[in-house]
Design an enzyme around this catalytic site. Structure first.
Site, short mmCIF file in Angstrom:
data_model
loop_
_atom_site.label_atom_id
_atom_site.label_comp_id
_atom_site.label_asym_id
_atom_site.label_seq_id
_atom_site.Cartn_x
_atom_site.Cartn_y
_atom_site.Cartn_z
N GLN A 66 0.85 -1.19 0.00
CA GLN A 66 0.00 0.00 0.00
C GLN A 66 0.88 1.24 0.00
O GLN A 66 1.87 1.32 0.72
CB GLN A 66 -0.90 0.01 1.23
CG GLN A 66 -1.83 1.20 1.26
CD GLN A 66 -2.79 1.12 2.43
OE1 GLN A 66 -2.91 0.10 3.07
NE2 GLN A 66 -3.44 2.22 2.71
N ASP A 67 0.50 2.20 -0.81
CA ASP A 67 1.21 3.47 -0.87
C ASP A 67 1.01 4.19 0.46
O ASP A 67 -0.10 4.51 0.83
CB ASP A 67 0.67 4.30 -2.03
CG ASP A 67 1.34 5.65 -2.17
OD1 ASP A 67 2.21 5.99 -1.34
OD2 ASP A 67 1.02 6.35 -3.13
N PRO A 68 2.08 4.45 1.20
CA PRO A 68 1.94 5.11 2.50
C PRO A 68 1.79 6.63 2.40
O PRO A 68 1.75 7.30 3.41
CB PRO A 68 3.21 4.74 3.23
CG PRO A 68 4.21 4.61 2.14
CD PRO A 68 3.45 4.04 0.95
N TYR A 69 1.74 7.17 1.17
CA TYR A 69 1.68 8.60 0.99
C TYR A 69 0.44 8.98 0.18
O TYR A 69 0.55 9.35 -0.98
CB TYR A 69 2.93 9.11 0.27
CG TYR A 69 4.20 8.70 0.96
CD1 TYR A 69 4.62 9.35 2.11
CD2 TYR A 69 4.95 7.64 0.48
CE1 TYR A 69 5.78 8.96 2.75
CE2 TYR A 69 6.12 7.24 1.12
CZ TYR A 69 6.53 7.91 2.26
OH TYR A 69 7.66 7.53 2.89
#
Length: 76
Positions: A66-69
């Site tokens: 998952q993209d943490p940003y």
């Protein structure tokens, strides 16, 4: 392989490799979220941008995460 201006379409080489039914269900779910006003990343035109940038025959390993940003313009 050069990405077209609209990367919302799955590249042909990836389409032959993945389960199109599963991809279709995910794309439909994301479409419904967007129609409901939910902000979804990446933008529609960049949905399959990573796959346009990487031919399937060049891939050795796929790591899912998952993209943490989740901020517009970041990590795209």
């Amino acid at each position: 392989m050069t990405a077209p201006p609209d990367c919302a379409r799955l590249p042909d080489d990836w389409a032959a490799f993945v389960d199109l039914g599963a991809v279709s269900r995910v794309v439909d779910s994301v479409r419904r979220l967007r129609e409901a006003g939910t902000q979804v990343f990446p933008p529609r035109n960049d949905t399959f941008r990573a796959l346009w940038a990487t031919p399937v025959d060049a891939v050795k390993v796929v790591i899912l995460g998952q993209d943490p940003y989740p901020t517009p313009g970041n990590a795209n």
